[in-house]
Structure formats: structure tokens, C-alpha cells
Design a protein around this motif. Structure first.
Motif, PDB file in Angstrom:
ATOM      1  N   ALA A  82      -2.201   3.628   9.069  1.00 22.51           N
ATOM      2  CA  ALA A  82      -0.932   3.065   9.522  1.00 22.51           C
ATOM      3  C   ALA A  82      -0.388   3.816  10.726  1.00 22.51           C
ATOM      4  N   LEU A  83       0.523   3.169  11.453  1.00 23.61           N
ATOM      5  CA  LEU A  83       1.237   3.866  12.514  1.00 23.61           C
ATOM      6  C   LEU A  83       2.115   4.961  11.922  1.00 23.61           C
ATOM      7  N   LEU A  84       2.684   4.688  10.753  1.00 23.47           N
ATOM      8  CA  LEU A  84       3.429   5.693   9.991  1.00 23.47           C
ATOM      9  C   LEU A  84       3.125   5.459   8.529  1.00 23.47           C
ATOM     10  N   GLY A  85       2.483   6.420   7.880  1.00 20.72           N
ATOM     11  CA  GLY A  85       2.035   6.262   6.510  1.00 20.72           C
ATOM     12  C   GLY A  85       2.968   6.873   5.485  1.00 20.72           C
ATOM     13  N   PRO A  86       2.438   7.311   4.344  1.00 19.41           N
ATOM     14  CA  PRO A  86       3.265   7.819   3.252  1.00 19.41           C
ATOM     15  C   PRO A  86       4.118   9.020   3.658  1.00 19.41           C
ATOM     16  N   GLY A  87       5.308   9.092   3.050  1.00 22.90           N
ATOM     17  CA  GLY A  87       6.153  10.262   3.248  1.00 22.90           C
ATOM     18  C   GLY A  87       7.542   9.961   3.744  1.00 22.90           C
ATOM     19  N   ASP A  88       7.768   8.774   4.300  1.00 24.62           N
ATOM     20  CA  ASP A  88       9.102   8.422   4.778  1.00 24.62           C
ATOM     21  C   ASP A  88       9.668   7.319   3.889  1.00 24.62           C
ATOM     22  N   ASP A  89      10.805   6.745   4.279  1.00 21.59           N
ATOM     23  CA  ASP A  89      11.426   5.699   3.470  1.00 21.59           C
ATOM     24  C   ASP A  89      10.615   4.413   3.477  1.00 21.59           C
ATOM     25  N   ALA A  90       9.859   4.182   4.536  1.00 26.03           N
ATOM     26  CA  ALA A  90       9.019   2.998   4.644  1.00 26.03           C
ATOM     27  C   ALA A  90       7.875   3.306   5.597  1.00 26.03           C
ATOM     28  N   ALA A  91       6.838   2.503   5.483  1.00 25.88           N
ATOM     29  CA  ALA A  91       5.683   2.664   6.364  1.00 25.88           C
ATOM     30  C   ALA A  91       5.825   1.739   7.569  1.00 25.88           C
ATOM     31  N   VAL A  92       5.075   2.029   8.609  1.00 26.57           N
ATOM     32  CA  VAL A  92       5.021   1.175   9.792  1.00 26.57           C
ATOM     33  C   VAL A  92       3.555   0.848  10.042  1.00 26.57           C
ATOM     34  N   ILE A  93       3.247  -0.449  10.063  1.00 30.74           N
ATOM     35  CA  ILE A  93       1.867  -0.874  10.311  1.00 30.74           C
ATOM     36  C   ILE A  93       1.829  -1.793  11.525  1.00 30.74           C
ATOM     37  N   VAL A 149       0.725  -1.136  -0.448  1.00 23.04           N
ATOM     38  CA  VAL A 149       1.849  -0.355  -0.952  1.00 23.04           C
ATOM     39  C   VAL A 149       1.779  -0.440  -2.470  1.00 23.04           C
ATOM     40  N   VAL A 150       1.718   0.703  -3.142  1.00 20.83           N
ATOM     41  CA  VAL A 150       1.429   0.732  -4.575  1.00 20.83           C
ATOM     42  C   VAL A 150       2.625   1.271  -5.349  1.00 20.83           C
ATOM     43  N   SER A 151       3.066   0.517  -6.345  1.00 22.11           N
ATOM     44  CA  SER A 151       4.115   0.953  -7.266  1.00 22.11           C
ATOM     45  C   SER A 151       3.463   1.336  -8.585  1.00 22.11           C
ATOM     46  N   LEU A 152       3.753   2.540  -9.054  1.00 19.94           N
ATOM     47  CA  LEU A 152       3.098   3.083 -10.234  1.00 19.94           C
ATOM     48  C   LEU A 152       4.137   3.491 -11.269  1.00 19.94           C
ATOM     49  N   THR A 153       4.089   2.850 -12.436  1.00 23.98           N
ATOM     50  CA  THR A 153       4.951   3.210 -13.562  1.00 23.98           C
ATOM     51  C   THR A 153       4.096   3.912 -14.606  1.00 23.98           C
ATOM     52  N   LEU A 154       4.567   5.073 -15.077  1.00 32.24           N
ATOM     53  CA  LEU A 154       3.763   5.899 -15.983  1.00 32.24           C
ATOM     54  C   LEU A 154       4.585   6.412 -17.151  1.00 32.24           C
ATOM     55  N   CYS A 190      -7.630  -0.695   6.659  1.00 30.01           N
ATOM     56  CA  CYS A 190      -6.795  -0.718   5.454  1.00 30.01           C
ATOM     57  C   CYS A 190      -6.652   0.672   4.844  1.00 30.01           C
ATOM     58  N   SER A 191      -5.441   0.965   4.348  1.00 33.18           N
ATOM     59  CA  SER A 191      -5.200   2.203   3.596  1.00 33.18           C
ATOM     60  C   SER A 191      -3.943   2.025   2.759  1.00 33.18           C
ATOM     61  N   VAL A 192      -3.728   2.942   1.811  1.00 33.60           N
ATOM     62  CA  VAL A 192      -2.476   2.978   1.057  1.00 33.60           C
ATOM     63  C   VAL A 192      -1.439   3.663   1.938  1.00 33.60           C
ATOM     64  N   VAL A 193      -0.361   2.945   2.245  1.00 36.03           N
ATOM     65  CA  VAL A 193       0.608   3.469   3.203  1.00 36.03           C
ATOM     66  C   VAL A 193       1.910   3.909   2.554  1.00 36.03           C
ATOM     67  N   GLY A 194       2.018   3.790   1.229  1.00 36.72           N
ATOM     68  CA  GLY A 194       3.227   4.212   0.540  1.00 36.72           C
ATOM     69  C   GLY A 194       3.353   3.516  -0.793  1.00 36.72           C
ATOM     70  N   GLY A 195       4.549   3.620  -1.389  1.00 37.95           N
ATOM     71  CA  GLY A 195       4.757   2.974  -2.676  1.00 37.95           C
ATOM     72  C   GLY A 195       5.934   3.562  -3.424  1.00 37.95           C
ATOM     73  N   ASP A 196       5.839   3.510  -4.738  1.00 33.59           N
ATOM     74  CA  ASP A 196       6.934   3.962  -5.587  1.00 33.59           C
ATOM     75  C   ASP A 196       6.346   4.559  -6.854  1.00 33.59           C
TER      76      ASP A 196
END
Length: 334
Positions: free
Chosen positions: A27-38, A96-101, A129-135
Motif C-alpha cells: 500500500a501507499l500507506l499500510g498498517p499503523g495509522d487510522d486508515a490505509a491508503v491504496i 483489511v482484516v477484522s479479528l475477534t478473539l 495485494c497485501s494486508v493493509v490494516g484492520g481491527d
């Protein structure tokens, strides 16, 4: 020595274990911020979403004794999502992956899930393609939801609604393997260690359910370039999903009974051991995530696509001119 659990870590510590395992960030901006930029060079973005829920879409421990790994769930999450993007003729660009555990989930299982996500993207998706963020959240059961984006690369999207009488119906990918695998996992045969099983045929079916074998990477875009008039991925069974094309396009679809019976024959030995009809797997089994497409009669089918029927005047789906013996999977039916 105690096995570390999710409850033993805070959110940052768990994310610090997950992020490094997800593979290259495209991504142009991947995981770590409030949202990703692709990037969206086409000016349009294709988007889809799918969910895997513990005890609805997978069991942590199956009746056969097989224990679902985090890798299995991560792989399947990617497979079912990118299949929807390919079915539009697009190229996957991000997840973007949301994970409940539950707190009782072992940390190793979560790390394994991240590895499964990365491995499936590397094997099944495109370099973009890559995972660019989530919850990340806490709940009573494991729930994995992924939203996936795709790029049409200047092509028109392939819808379900463009099939016309005279078109050829073609398919690429497996048919019936995942359904056979579900029967193995739910059955009474010991599959606690598929890798060490004496019956590698049944073990292979089990793995087809846990880690679907998708068709080659560029199959969806190749179908679009070849002039596919309609397309979708086979997630709920061949008959049910062919019916979706038929309804959307206002046509009938007649499946090639001779060809599909031949496909079923290859699964007969395994089905006999499980007391099942392999034709039911081929016609009604979902989760193989192959692609089903209609092509004009003069089109050259892309590599890997095989004719399995015809688009005809009328409505609904027939099987060699007769009513199909099964209808497929419905999430809310009894």
C-alpha cells in the motif's frame, strides 16, 4: 510451561506479533495509522467482504479429530475474498482484516493465522495485494472478517447479468473437493493428523476444505479479456451459483450431465467410504471457489477453463435437460 493466551497480552503486544508476519506491504500507506491508503490508478475500486465464524464456518475441533489451525483460517479468509474480486475480472490490491478473539485463544494460533494470511496472498493473489490494516477485538468466539479491494485495470467489470442464449458456460478450478473434505471432517474417520494419515486421498479432501485450491492467479482477468459475458465464483455450489447467473441474466442454463458425472466418478472411491454420492459434491458442494463464466460461442476459452454447459432460452438450471438432484448451500435454510 504455560501456553500464552490472548488474555495475557494487551492489544499493542498482540498487533506487534501479527504485523511482521503479514508479508510485504504494497500500500501507499499500510498498517499503523487510522486508515490505509491504496493506489487506484483505474479510477474505480472493486470491493467485497466476507466473514468466517467459529462453529458456523469452521470448527476448532472437528468430529474427525482434526484441529483447525490459525493457518487454515487465514488461508481460507484470503481465498474466499480474492475469489470474489477475480470473479469481477479484477486484480486484488488490498485486504483489511477484522479479528475477534476470545481471551482463551492461544497466541500461537493467532500468529499462525497471520502466517496463513501471508502465505495465501503470496500463493493465490497478485504482487499488488497485501494486508493493509484492520481491527482487533475481544468476543466469545473467533470471527475473521476481511474486506478486499481490486483494480479493473481499465477493463469493464464482468457482471452476472450479461449471459445470453447461445453462450458457452465454462468453469475453472476444483469441483466437489471442498464438499468431500467437509464430509471427511464431519465424519467418523480419524483425521487428527492428516499428514500422517494412511488414507492420503481423504486427507487431501480435508485439506481442500480447510485450504481451498483456487484456480491460477490470472484466471479472472483472463476471462474478462477473452470476452466473458457473465462470471461469478462458485462458493455455494455449482447448481445454486449457476442459478444466480441465470436469474440475473434472464436465461436458462443447462449443465453438461455427461461431463459432470465424469468429474464425480473421480471422487467415487472416497465418497463410497463416507456413504456419500459424489455427484452431490460436484453439483451442490461449495467452497472450492472456482470461477463459473459464460462466453460467446465463438470465444476462445482462456487456459484452464472447460465447457460444462450452455446458456439457453428459458429460466433456471437443468442438468442434461432434467431437474438437478441437489440445489447447493443456503446459509439460512434448515
Amino acid at each position: 510451561m504455560n501456553t500464552p493466551l490472548v488474555a495475557d497480552l494487551d492489544e499493542k503486544a498482540l498487533l506487534d506479533l501479527i504485523f511482521p508476519r503479514l508479508g510485504p506491504d504494497t500500500a501507499l500507506l499500510g498498517p499503523g495509522d487510522d486508515a490505509a491508503v491504496i493506489a487506484a490508478p483505474d479510477g474505480r475500486t472493486v470491493i467485497s467482504i466476507d466473514t468466517l465464524v467459529q462453529d458456523a464456518d469452521f470448527r476448532l475441533i472437528w468430529p474427525s479429530g482434526y484441529r483447525t489451525t490459525g493457518f487454515d483460517v487465514g488461508w481460507k479468509c484470503v481465498a474466499q475474498n480474492i475469489s470474489d474480486i477475480r470473479a469481477m475480472g479484477a486484480v486484488p490490491t488490498s485486504l483489511v482484516v477484522s479479528l475477534t478473539l476470545p481471551g482463551s485463544t492461544e497466541v500461537e494460533w493467532v500468529k499462525d493465522l497471520a502466517d496463513g494470511l501471508a502465505a495465501a496472498i503470496a500463493a493465490l493473489a497478485f504482487e499488488r495485494c497485501s494486508v493493509v490494516g484492520g481491527d482487533l477485538g475481544r468476543g466469545n468466539a473467533i470471527v475473521v472478517t476481511a474486506a478486499v479491494t481490486g483494480d479493473l485495470e481499465g477493463r469493464a467489470p464482468v457482471l452476472r447479468s450479461g449471459a445470453r442464449p447461445g453462450d458457452v458456460l465454462a468453469h475453472i478450478g476444483a469441483l466437489g473437493l471442498a464438499a468431500g473434505g467437509l464430509a471427511v471432517l464431519e465424519g467418523g474417520l480419524d483425521m487428527s493428523d492428516p499428514g500422517g494419515s494412511d488414507d492420503q486421498e481423504l486427507a487431501g479432501l480435508a485439506m481442500a476444505q480447510c485450504r481451498p485450491r483456487l484456480p491460477r492467479t490470472g484466471a479472472g482477468p483472463a476471462a474478462a479479456v477473452a470476452g466473458a459475458t457473465a462470471m461469478l465464483d462458485v462458493s455455494d455450489g455449482l447448481v445454486r451459483d449457476a442459478g444466480r447467473i441465470a436469474r440475473a441474466s434472464g436465461v436458462g442454463i443447462d449443465l453438461d450431465a455427461d461431463y459432470l458425472r465424469t468429474k464425480a466418478e473421480s471422487l467415487e472411491p472416497a465418497a463410497a467410504r463416507l456413504g456419500a454420492d459424489p455427484l452431490d459434491w460436484v453439483l451442490g458442494g461449495g467452497e472450492d471457489h472456482g470461477l463459473l463464466a459464460a462466453f460467446p460461442p465463438d470465444a476462445v476459452l482462456p487456459e484452464g477453463f472447460v465447457r460444462i454447459g450452455d446458456v439457453v432460452d428459458g429460466e433456471g438450471v437443468t442438468f442434461g435437460g432434467t431437474i438437478p438432484p441437489v440445489t447447493g448451500w443456503d446459509h439460512f435454510a434448515g
